[in-house]
Design a protein around this motif. Structure first.
Motif, PDB file in Angstrom:
ATOM      1  N   UNK A  96      63.592  74.288  -5.734  1.00 11.32           N
ATOM      2  CA  UNK A  96      64.548  75.388  -5.773  1.00 11.32           C
ATOM      3  C   UNK A  96      65.926  74.854  -6.151  1.00 11.32           C
ATOM      4  N   UNK A  97      66.758  75.722  -6.756  1.00 18.02           N
ATOM      5  CA  UNK A  97      68.162  75.354  -6.952  1.00 18.02           C
ATOM      6  C   UNK A  97      69.010  76.126  -5.948  1.00 18.02           C
ATOM      7  N   UNK A  98      70.302  75.844  -5.941  1.00 17.28           N
ATOM      8  CA  UNK A  98      71.168  76.427  -4.918  1.00 17.28           C
ATOM      9  C   UNK A  98      71.201  77.951  -4.995  1.00 17.28           C
ATOM     10  N   UNK A  99      71.089  78.507  -6.193  1.00 18.79           N
ATOM     11  CA  UNK A  99      71.051  79.957  -6.320  1.00 18.79           C
ATOM     12  C   UNK A  99      69.859  80.562  -5.604  1.00 18.79           C
ATOM     13  N   UNK A 272      76.980  84.057 -16.569  1.00 17.14           N
ATOM     14  CA  UNK A 272      75.621  83.548 -16.721  1.00 17.14           C
ATOM     15  C   UNK A 272      74.948  83.445 -15.364  1.00 17.14           C
ATOM     16  N   UNK A 273      73.657  83.181 -15.382  1.00 22.43           N
ATOM     17  CA  UNK A 273      72.867  83.082 -14.160  1.00 22.43           C
ATOM     18  C   UNK A 273      72.117  81.759 -14.187  1.00 22.43           C
ATOM     19  N   UNK A 274      72.029  81.134 -13.034  1.00 24.40           N
ATOM     20  CA  UNK A 274      71.287  79.879 -12.959  1.00 24.40           C
ATOM     21  C   UNK A 274      69.837  80.067 -13.409  1.00 24.40           C
ATOM     22  N   UNK A 281      72.192  73.937 -15.855  1.00 25.77           N
ATOM     23  CA  UNK A 281      72.803  75.162 -15.350  1.00 25.77           C
ATOM     24  C   UNK A 281      72.892  75.185 -13.838  1.00 25.77           C
ATOM     25  N   UNK A 282      72.225  74.248 -13.183  1.00 27.56           N
ATOM     26  CA  UNK A 282      72.017  74.377 -11.746  1.00 27.56           C
ATOM     27  C   UNK A 282      72.135  73.047 -11.019  1.00 27.56           C
ATOM     28  N   UNK A 283      72.424  73.146  -9.727  1.00 27.49           N
ATOM     29  CA  UNK A 283      72.257  72.029  -8.806  1.00 27.49           C
ATOM     30  C   UNK A 283      70.955  72.288  -8.058  1.00 27.49           C
ATOM     31  N   UNK A 284      70.025  71.347  -8.145  1.00 28.86           N
ATOM     32  CA  UNK A 284      68.727  71.513  -7.512  1.00 28.86           C
ATOM     33  C   UNK A 284      68.711  70.886  -6.125  1.00 28.86           C
ATOM     34  N   UNK A 285      67.802  71.362  -5.306  1.00 25.20           N
ATOM     35  CA  UNK A 285      67.706  70.853  -3.940  1.00 25.20           C
ATOM     36  C   UNK A 285      67.242  69.400  -3.892  1.00 25.20           C
ATOM     37  N   UNK A 292      74.726  65.454  -8.470  1.00 26.79           N
ATOM     38  CA  UNK A 292      75.597  66.584  -8.134  1.00 26.79           C
ATOM     39  C   UNK A 292      76.990  66.358  -8.707  1.00 26.79           C
ATOM     40  N   UNK A 293      77.531  65.184  -8.474  1.00 27.02           N
ATOM     41  CA  UNK A 293      78.880  64.880  -8.964  1.00 27.02           C
ATOM     42  C   UNK A 293      78.935  64.932 -10.483  1.00 27.02           C
TER      43      UNK A 293
END
Length: 397
Positions: A96-99, A272-274, A281-285, A292-293
Motif C-alpha cells: 500500500x502507499x500512504x494514500x 493528481x492522484x497517487x 507518484x507515491x510514498x509506499x509503506x 522517502x527523502x
C-alpha cells in the motif's frame, strides 16, 4: 429524498469516477453534483457531543468534507442501538502507499469512537476484471494487503476482513437481489460502461453494494436487516453507493450512510492522484528512509517561487505546495502546522526546508507502520479473515 444521479464533470478536464480522478476538482461543486451534504460545523459539534470524542483532525481540517445520513447514524448511536462500519481495498499491488492508508486510519478512529463491528472487503474479483492480473495473483495480493490493513491497529474482536473470492457465497443472495433491482441501462448510466466492457464489470457493482446490508454477514448479525452501516471512503467511490441507496428501500434494507474524503494528491501535484502503478507518484509503506527523502526532494511539487529573492518577497503557495498539503494529512499538531504554513507562506521558510519538515513527519510514520506489519503473521491474517461472531454486534432477529 432520492440521491442525485451520477454526476457529469463540472468542466471538460475534470473526471471523478471509481477508476479515474483528474482535473482541478471543486469539492463544493462535487457535493452539488453528487447530491451529498457538506460536513457542517453544526454536524461536527453534534458528532463530538454524541460520541464524547474530539473530531478527527481530518474532519476538523475539511479533509472528510461530505456525508450522507451521518446525522441518522449519530441519532442511532445516541439511542444505544448497534451499527457497523464497512470499507474496502482493491488489491492490485504488493504494498500500500500512504494514500491507501487514509481510509483505514480514519476507519480505525471511527471503530474506536463507536466501538462497533467493522467489515473490510478485499475486492480481488474487481481487480481481476479491471486489471491485467491473474486471478490467483489477485487473491494472493488480497492477503498481502490485509497485513498492511491489520497493521493500522484494528480490533481483532470487532473486525472481519474478507476476500470476495472466498466469501461471495454468503453474500450471494443479496448480490442477486441487487442485480435484479438494477437495470442494464442504469448501470451504464451510473458507471459509464460501454458495449466493449466484459459482463463481469457490469455485474460487479452489486458485489460492492452487498456489504452495505447486515444480512450479508449472518455470522455477525444473524438475519437482522435493521442495523445501519456507515461507509468512510473517498468521494470517487460514491457512485457505487448512490446505486446501493437507491435499491435499498425496494429490498427492505436500510440505506448505508457515508463519509467522503477529498483525494490525497500525488507527489507531482494537487490535481493528481497517487497511483500504485507509478512509483514516483507515491510514498509506499515499504519505502526506506532514504527512498522517502529522495522522493520528496525530487518529486514533491513545490509552491515556492523561481528564485530565493522572489520567494522571500512573495512567499510560498500553500494551495499548490505538496509538502504542505501532505503535512495537512499527517502532521496532527495544529500549532506546528500553522507555524510551518505561516513561515512558508511568508517566505521565511524555503521549499527545501518545508520538504525537510515533511520528511521528518513521514519517516517515523512509515517506520512505525513497518514495525507493526512485521508482527502480522499468516495466522493473524487467517483469524481476521475467518467468519466468526464479532464483539459489539447483536445477532438477534
Amino acid at each position: 429524498m432520492a440521491d442525485a444521479p451520477a454526476a457529469e464533470p463540472a468542466e471538460e478536464d475534470v473526471i471523478v469516477d471509481p477508476w479515474t480522478v483528474s482535473g482541478n476538482i471543486n469539492y463544493d461543486k462535487l457535493i452539488e453534483q453528487f447530491g451529498s451534504q457538506p460536513l457542517t460545523p453544526a454536524l461536527i459539534e453534534k458528532f463530538e457531543r454524541v460520541t464524547g470524542r474530539t473530531a478527527h483532525t481530518w474532519i476538523r481540517r475539511g479533509i472528510f468534507f461530505s456525508h450522507r445520513d451521518l446525522d441518522a447514524i449519530l441519532d442511532n448511536h445516541a439511542a444505544g442501538k448497534p451499527m457497523y462500519l464497512y470499507t474496502g481495498r482493491g488489491p492490485s499491488s504488493e504494498s500500500l502507499h500512504l494514500g491507501h492508508l487514509i481510509p483505514f486510519h480514519f476507519t480505525k478512529y471511527l471503530q474506536d469512537v463507536f466501538r462497533c463491528p467493522l467489515v473490510i472487503q478485499m475486492t480481488d474479483d474487481e481487480k481481476f476484471l479491471w486489471k491485467d492480473l491473474q486471478l490467483d495473483e489477485c487473491h494472493r495480493l488480497a492477503a498481502e494487503n490485509a497485513k498492511d490493513i491489520i497493521a493500522c491497529g484494528f480490533d481483532i474482536t470487532r473486525t472481519f476482513i474478507f476476500s470476495d473470492l472466498d466469501y461471495i457465497g454468503s453474500m450471494y443472495p443479496n448480490i442477486v437481489r441487487i442485480q435484479k433491482a438494477v437495470t442494464y441501462n442504469q448501470v451504464r448510466g451510473i458507471f459509464g460502461f460501454d458495449d466493449s466492457c466484459n459482463i463481469g464489470k457490469h455485474a460487479f457493482p452489486a458485489v460492492q453494494a452487498a456489504p452495505s446490508f447486515p444480512s450479508s454477514f449472518p455470522h455477525i448479525f444473524g438475519t437482522r436487516v435493521d442495523i445501519p452501516c456507515l461507509i468512510p471512503c473517498a468521494i470517487d467511490q460514491d457512485p457505487y453507493f448512490r446505486m446501493t441507496r437507491d435499491v435499498a428501500p425496494r429490498l427492505g434494507f436500510l440505506k448505508p450512510a457515508l463519509l467522503h474524503s477529498k483525494f490525497f494528491p500525488a507527489l507531482q501535484g494537487a490535481t493528481s492522484k497517487m497511483s500504485a502503478s507509478d512509483e514516483s507518484s507515491a510514498i509506499f509503506c515499504t519505502d526506506s528512509q532514504k527512498q522517502i527523502r529522495d522522493k520528496v526532494n525530487r518529486y514533491a511539487y513545490s509552491g515556492g517561487r523561481e528564485t530565493v529573492e522572489e520567494h522571500r518577497e512573495k512567499g510560498g503557495d500553500l494551495a499548490t505546495d505538496i509538502s504542505y498539503q501532505w503535512l495537512r494529512f499527517f502532521l496532527h499538531d495544529d500549532a506546528e502546522l500553522a507555524r510551518i504554513g505561516d513561515e512558508y507562506s511568508s517566505g521565511r521558510m524555503l521549499s527545501g526546508e518545508i520538504k525537510a519538515e515533511l520528511v521528518k513527519c513521514l519517516v517515523p510514520l512509515v517506520a512505525q507502520h513497518q514495525q507493526a506489519r512485521a508482527l502480522v503473521t499468516d495466522d493473524v491474517v487467517k483469524t481476521f479473515m475467518t467468519p466468526r461472531p464479532l464483539v459489539g454486534a447483536s445477532a438477534e432477529s
